[in-house]
Design an enzyme around this catalytic site. Structure first.
Site, PDB file in Angstrom:
ATOM      1  N   LYS A 194       0.790  -6.326   5.418  1.00 39.67           N
ATOM      2  CA  LYS A 194      -0.161  -7.354   4.997  1.00 39.67           C
ATOM      3  C   LYS A 194      -0.428  -7.237   3.495  1.00 39.67           C
ATOM      4  O   LYS A 194      -0.400  -8.212   2.766  1.00 39.67           O
ATOM      5  CB  LYS A 194      -1.475  -7.215   5.788  1.00 39.67           C
ATOM      6  CG  LYS A 194      -2.490  -8.254   5.386  1.00 39.67           C
ATOM      7  CD  LYS A 194      -3.725  -8.265   6.239  1.00 39.67           C
ATOM      8  CE  LYS A 194      -4.687  -9.326   5.680  1.00 39.67           C
ATOM      9  NZ  LYS A 194      -5.939  -9.419   6.383  1.00 39.67           N
ATOM     10  N   GLU A 200       3.432   4.411   3.167  1.00 37.74           N
ATOM     11  CA  GLU A 200       4.473   4.736   4.160  1.00 37.74           C
ATOM     12  C   GLU A 200       5.547   3.655   4.187  1.00 37.74           C
ATOM     13  O   GLU A 200       6.751   3.928   4.180  1.00 37.74           O
ATOM     14  CB  GLU A 200       3.849   4.855   5.561  1.00 37.74           C
ATOM     15  CG  GLU A 200       2.960   6.065   5.767  1.00 37.74           C
ATOM     16  CD  GLU A 200       1.506   5.810   5.418  1.00 37.74           C
ATOM     17  OE1 GLU A 200       1.231   4.885   4.618  1.00 37.74           O
ATOM     18  OE2 GLU A 200       0.647   6.560   5.916  1.00 37.74           O
ATOM     19  N   GLY A 253      -4.826  -7.147  10.009  1.00 34.67           N
ATOM     20  CA  GLY A 253      -3.595  -6.407  10.279  1.00 34.67           C
ATOM     21  C   GLY A 253      -3.364  -6.147  11.757  1.00 34.67           C
ATOM     22  O   GLY A 253      -2.279  -6.385  12.291  1.00 34.67           O
ATOM     23  N   ARG A 254      -4.403  -5.676  12.470  1.00 32.93           N
ATOM     24  CA  ARG A 254      -4.200  -5.339  13.890  1.00 32.93           C
ATOM     25  C   ARG A 254      -4.225  -6.570  14.784  1.00 32.93           C
ATOM     26  O   ARG A 254      -4.131  -6.452  16.007  1.00 32.93           O
ATOM     27  CB  ARG A 254      -5.213  -4.285  14.343  1.00 32.93           C
ATOM     28  CG  ARG A 254      -6.658  -4.651  14.107  1.00 32.93           C
ATOM     29  CD  ARG A 254      -7.591  -3.473  14.356  1.00 32.93           C
ATOM     30  NE  ARG A 254      -8.951  -3.754  13.904  1.00 32.93           N
ATOM     31  CZ  ARG A 254      -9.361  -3.634  12.639  1.00 32.93           C
ATOM     32  NH1 ARG A 254      -8.513  -3.237  11.704  1.00 32.93           N
ATOM     33  NH2 ARG A 254     -10.603  -3.904  12.309  1.00 32.93           N
ATOM     34  N   GLU A 339      -9.838   1.054  15.831  1.00 35.35           N
ATOM     35  CA  GLU A 339      -9.968   0.627  14.430  1.00 35.35           C
ATOM     36  C   GLU A 339     -10.985  -0.515  14.322  1.00 35.35           C
ATOM     37  O   GLU A 339     -11.651  -0.675  13.306  1.00 35.35           O
ATOM     38  CB  GLU A 339      -8.607   0.198  13.854  1.00 35.35           C
ATOM     39  CG  GLU A 339      -8.615   0.142  12.334  1.00 35.35           C
ATOM     40  CD  GLU A 339      -7.224   0.037  11.722  1.00 35.35           C
ATOM     41  OE1 GLU A 339      -6.685   1.054  11.259  1.00 35.35           O
ATOM     42  OE2 GLU A 339      -6.668  -1.083  11.709  1.00 35.35           O
ATOM     43  N   HIS A 370       1.080  12.890  37.317  1.00 34.70           N
ATOM     44  CA  HIS A 370       1.543  14.268  37.472  1.00 34.70           C
ATOM     45  C   HIS A 370       1.192  15.112  36.256  1.00 34.70           C
ATOM     46  O   HIS A 370       1.736  16.198  36.072  1.00 34.70           O
ATOM     47  CB  HIS A 370       3.053  14.282  37.726  1.00 34.70           C
ATOM     48  CG  HIS A 370       3.407  13.625  39.027  1.00 34.70           C
ATOM     49  ND1 HIS A 370       3.438  14.306  40.221  1.00 34.70           N
ATOM     50  CD2 HIS A 370       3.674  12.326  39.318  1.00 34.70           C
ATOM     51  CE1 HIS A 370       3.747  13.458  41.201  1.00 34.70           C
ATOM     52  NE2 HIS A 370       3.886  12.239  40.675  1.00 34.70           N
ATOM     53  N   LYS A 480      -6.515   8.320   2.726  1.00 36.78           N
ATOM     54  CA  LYS A 480      -5.441   7.759   1.875  1.00 36.78           C
ATOM     55  C   LYS A 480      -5.674   8.145   0.419  1.00 36.78           C
ATOM     56  O   LYS A 480      -4.755   8.527  -0.295  1.00 36.78           O
ATOM     57  CB  LYS A 480      -5.421   6.228   1.961  1.00 36.78           C
ATOM     58  CG  LYS A 480      -4.923   5.647   3.263  1.00 36.78           C
ATOM     59  CD  LYS A 480      -4.848   4.114   3.120  1.00 36.78           C
ATOM     60  CE  LYS A 480      -4.820   3.417   4.450  1.00 36.78           C
ATOM     61  NZ  LYS A 480      -4.908   1.972   4.359  1.00 36.78           N
TER      62      LYS A 480
HETATM   63  O1  F6P Z   1      -4.767   2.084   7.153  1.00 37.10           O
HETATM   64  C1  F6P Z   1      -5.017   1.191   8.199  1.00 37.10           C
HETATM   65  C2  F6P Z   1      -4.341  -0.133   7.942  1.00 37.10           C
HETATM   66  O2  F6P Z   1      -4.939  -0.792   6.876  1.00 37.10           O
HETATM   67  C3  F6P Z   1      -4.361  -0.993   9.189  1.00 37.10           C
HETATM   68  O3  F6P Z   1      -5.525  -1.698   9.337  1.00 37.10           O
HETATM   69  C4  F6P Z   1      -3.148  -1.819   8.987  1.00 37.10           C
HETATM   70  O4  F6P Z   1      -2.723  -2.418  10.178  1.00 37.10           O
HETATM   71  C5  F6P Z   1      -2.183  -0.797   8.448  1.00 37.10           C
HETATM   72  O5  F6P Z   1      -2.976   0.034   7.633  1.00 37.10           O
HETATM   73  C6  F6P Z   1      -1.015  -1.342   7.671  1.00 37.10           C
HETATM   74  O6  F6P Z   1      -1.437  -2.100   6.579  1.00 37.10           O
HETATM   75  P1  F6P Z   1      -0.451  -3.107   5.866  1.00 37.10           P
HETATM   76  O7  F6P Z   1      -0.032  -4.123   6.854  1.00 37.10           O
HETATM   77  O8  F6P Z   1      -1.207  -3.689   4.732  1.00 37.10           O
HETATM   78  O9  F6P Z   1       0.726  -2.306   5.388  1.00 37.10           O
END
Ligand code: F6P
Length: 509
Positions: A194, A200, A253-254, A339, A370, A480
């Site tokens: 987003k 990452e 995002g979620r 979240e 199990h 972060k």
């Molecule tokens: O760190 C959490 C977060 O901001 C989530 O809310 C989001 O889904 C994820 O990181 C990834 O963010 P982006 O889509 O901006 O890379």
């Protein structure tokens, strides 16, 4: 969202002080099953929402309905669909429903236009516009990965038009594992973010580009598709505008798998299936929006959740998918619920002063039976459980597989509720342990869309009832920032334990 936490306070106390009948006592009412179990006829087939084995009853319902009124629930729900800026701390709307065609007209139109763009690219790729494409490495994290991973795992068991590998972890082992299964000459990379800044994702994307280059691809950027609410950043990073698929800032995002973040789903399944996925979700949107509280399955589920967190001291809730295809649902729900509602502050900035979201955990049946069910049946914690199952089997083996799978699912709910007196305490099952069951007729794109939308709205209802804003997530930022300080060496210095760990790993010398 304007919180009205004080308004609900009296109600929560009332709820906690209500008599607490056992499930056995509640089932003395012959109408119990009919009262608390509803089957919805949805585009992908029926889903039965059986909440009869929870402790919801008329008395609890009346108190919860009063709290809903005090919290202005109906107007909050309308505000969600009207595209009002209900995410007050970030000053924006939460318009994921518009992506499925339900919401403010201009937002629905904008979503349709952006979907048309995604569709055109998906179909061009299917038609060979980018040469032979056998696989896609989808790079994203959190909401930019969990939804696509769930949908692709659930819906491509019989094969996919393009094989998708979802990579989220910055641990290079994850990307290496995906690359090992792909040929650079026939692989596309989707960079899903987003913000288009997430460390990452950007590091993984850079390494994937390097892999394409080393694999002999002359124009690696020409193999990249960007899925983002920050299209300028994607272009600046090097992706050609024609392969940047934007989505609106007002989609969280979620909640973003319905937007261009769903590109890998559409590429794997074809656009028709993706459209069916949106339709299934839209059917739940309409149910949630138009159905009076008393018959509203979403509201019922959220009220059930609130009984356990607010009046019975439950700190976790467990979700068990009795269907291998839904094995990623618990991890998807963890982000959605924790979240969104894992917060200690109300939308108007006051301390919440009561439990927020429970910890969501779970697994897949029958494996979990199990491994962890001992604690569910005889542990000291009472853990409300959701069971999910599908009537039509996803496999073509001996029908005994599916029959026994479903028998086990239903047996667990019955056992948790009934319990059994034992000859001694270690063989005694106390029973009266709650569960809800979602039984789908079939699992297909529309059903999956409906299940996910159901959980989105369930989360929203809990937030409104508690006066929280479910659409921000400031709690993820501190870790972060510290990781960045470590990386850049600009840190203020850390505690002795952290310093020693860094030194041992040879970081920041
Ligand atoms: O760190 C959490 C977060 O901001 C989530 O809310 C989001 O889904 C994820 O990181 C990834 O963010 P982006 O889509 O901006 O890379």
């Amino acid at each position: 969202m304007v919180g009205q936490s004080d308004a609900g306070q009296v109600g929560w106390e009332k709820l906690a002080n209500l008599a607490k009948p056992t499930l056995k006592a509640l089932f003395a009412d012959p109408a119990r099953l009919d009262s608390w179990c509803t089957t919805l006829d949805l585009p992908g087939g029926t889903i039965r929402f059986d909440w009869s084995k929870t402790h919801l009853d008329a008395a609890a319902w009346a108190v919860l309905a009063d709290i809903a009124r005090a919290m202005d629930f109906e107007n909050r729900r309308a505000a969600l669909f009207d595209g009002d800026a209900i995410n007050a701390s970030e000053g924006r709307a939460a318009e994921h429903t518009a992506q499925r065609g339900v919401g403010k007209e201009t937002s629905v139109d904008e979503a349709a236009a952006l979907h048309a763009r995604t569709r055109a690219l998906v179909e061009a790729i299917h038609d060979g516009a980018l040469g032979e494409v056998k696989s896609l490495i989808h790079i994203g994290i959190g909401g930019s990965a969990l939804g696509p991973a769930l949908a692709i795992d659930a819906l491509t068991r019989d094969g996919a038009r393009v094989v998708v590998h979802v990579v989220s972890n910055i641990d290079g082992c994850a990307l290496e594992a995906a690359m090992a299964q792909c040929d650079p000459a026939t692989t596309l990379i989707a960079v899903a973010s987003k913000t288009f800044t997430t460390t990452e994702t950007m590091i993984n994307a850079a390494s994937a580009l390097g892999w394409l280059r080393e694999g002999g691809v002359g124009d690696p950027y020409g193999r990249v598709v960007a899925l983002t609410a920050a299209p300028d950043k994607a272009v600046e990073w090097g992706v050609d505008e024609t392969r940047v698929l934007p989505f609106p800032e007002s989609v969280g995002g979620r909640y973003s798998l319905w937007s261009s973040i769903g590109f890998p789903i559409a590429l794997a399944l074809g656009w028709e299936d993706f459209a069916a996925f949106l339709d299934g979700a839209a059917a739940i949107d309409r149910h949630f929006l138009d159905t009076p509280l008393a018959e509203n399955v979403v509201v019922r589920a959220a009220f059930g959740d609130l009984i356990y967190t607010q009046a019975r001291g439950c700190q976790t809730r467990a979700v068990f998918a009795y269907d291998e295809r839904l094995k990623l649902l618990p991890s998807y729900l963890q982000q959605l619920e924790m979240e969104s509602n894992g917060k200690r502050v109300t939308a108007d900035g006051k301390p919440l002063g009561r439990p927020s979201a429970p910890i969501t955990w779970g697994g897949v049946g029958t494996d979990a039976q199990h491994a962890v069910f001992q604690l569910l049946h005889q542990g000291t914690h009472v853990i409300p459980v959701d069971f999910l199952a599908v009537i039509i089997s996803g496999d073509s083996l001996d029908p005994a597989h599916h029959r026994i799978l479903l028998s086990n699912c239903f047996a667990q709910g019955a056992a948790l509720m009934a319990g059994k007196a034992g000859s001694d305490l270690s063989r005694d099952y106390p029973g009266d342990r709650p569960s809800a069951t979602m039984l789908c007729e079939d699992l297909n794109p529309a059903t999956l869309g409906a299940l996910i939308a159901f959980h989105e709205h369930r989360t929203f209802v809990s937030a409104v009832m508690l006066g929280m804003n479910p659409f921000d997530q400031f709690g993820v930022e501190l870790g972060k920032e510290i990781a960045k300080q470590i990386e850049t060496g600009d840190g203020p210095g850390f505690d002795p334990s952290t310093e020693a760990l860094l030194a041992l790993a040879g970081i920041g010398d």
